[in-house]
Design an enzyme around this catalytic site. Structure first.
Site, PDB file in Angstrom:
ATOM      1  N   THR A   1      -5.177  -2.899   7.259  1.00  3.71           N
ATOM      2  CA  THR A   1      -4.982  -3.952   8.269  1.00  3.71           C
ATOM      3  C   THR A   1      -6.228  -4.766   8.423  1.00  3.71           C
ATOM      4  O   THR A   1      -6.089  -6.179   8.602  1.00  3.71           O
ATOM      5  CB  THR A   1      -4.695  -3.021   9.570  1.00  3.71           C
ATOM      6  OG1 THR A   1      -3.487  -2.454   9.527  1.00  3.71           O
ATOM      7  CG2 THR A   1      -4.396  -4.168  10.746  1.00  3.71           C
TER       8      THR A   1
ATOM      9  N   ALA B   1      -0.788  -5.534   9.114  1.00  4.86           N
ATOM     10  CA  ALA B   1      -0.319  -4.164   9.525  1.00  4.86           C
ATOM     11  C   ALA B   1      -0.227  -3.267   8.447  1.00  4.86           C
ATOM     12  O   ALA B   1       0.735  -3.517   7.605  1.00  4.86           O
ATOM     13  CB  ALA B   1       0.698  -4.133  10.595  1.00  4.86           C
ATOM     14  N   CYS B   2      -0.764  -2.121   8.230  1.00  2.00           N
ATOM     15  CA  CYS B   2      -0.540  -1.233   7.188  1.00  2.00           C
ATOM     16  C   CYS B   2       0.045   0.054   7.865  1.00  2.00           C
ATOM     17  O   CYS B   2       0.114   0.320   9.199  1.00  2.00           O
ATOM     18  CB  CYS B   2      -1.708  -0.957   6.385  1.00  2.00           C
ATOM     19  SG  CYS B   2      -3.056  -0.151   7.369  1.00  2.00           S
ATOM     20  N   THR B   3       0.356   0.787   6.792  1.00  2.00           N
ATOM     21  CA  THR B   3       0.998   2.061   7.470  1.00  2.00           C
ATOM     22  C   THR B   3       0.167   3.030   8.180  1.00  2.00           C
ATOM     23  O   THR B   3       0.495   3.528   9.222  1.00  2.00           O
ATOM     24  CB  THR B   3       1.574   3.120   5.991  1.00  2.00           C
ATOM     25  OG1 THR B   3       0.505   3.076   5.160  1.00  2.00           O
ATOM     26  CG2 THR B   3       2.809   2.207   5.486  1.00  2.00           C
TER      27      THR B   3
END
Length: 102
Positions: A16, A8-10
């Protein structure tokens, strides 16, 4: 070794899915069973089952944000890194997981 994890990325887009792909490829190349759930802008995909989590030897969390449902992994050996580490050094991360499991 059986590995599960979450990417999960920002922003929830590129990193992601790149982290998921890199980790799955590195894990399979090393001869492990690996399943990586993604938590992106369109929600949770490839959601891990309770059975996959229960059978896992280790959990890899490659995230730059809070992971939804992280309590599912309580009591499991866990490695937590940024998505950047998973993208740039997936093979080293899989090796580290192997060392942690023993």
């Amino acid at each position: 070794m059986k590995i599960v994890g979450v990417a999960a990325c920002t922003v929830g887009i590129a990193h992601t899915y790149i982290a998921q792909e890199k980790l799955e490829n590195a894990g399979k190349k090393a001869g492990h069973q690996i399943h990586i759930e993604t938590q992106g802008t369109i929600g949770i995909e490839n959601e891990l089952t309770a059975e996959q989590i229960a059978e896992a030897d280790i959990v890899i969390i490659a995230a730059d944000v809070k992971v939804s449902g992280q309590e599912r992994f309580e009591g499991k050996r866990t490695i937590q890194v940024s998505t950047e580490i998973a993208v740039k050094s997936p093979n080293k991360l899989i090796e580290k997981a192997k060392e942690v499991v023993g």
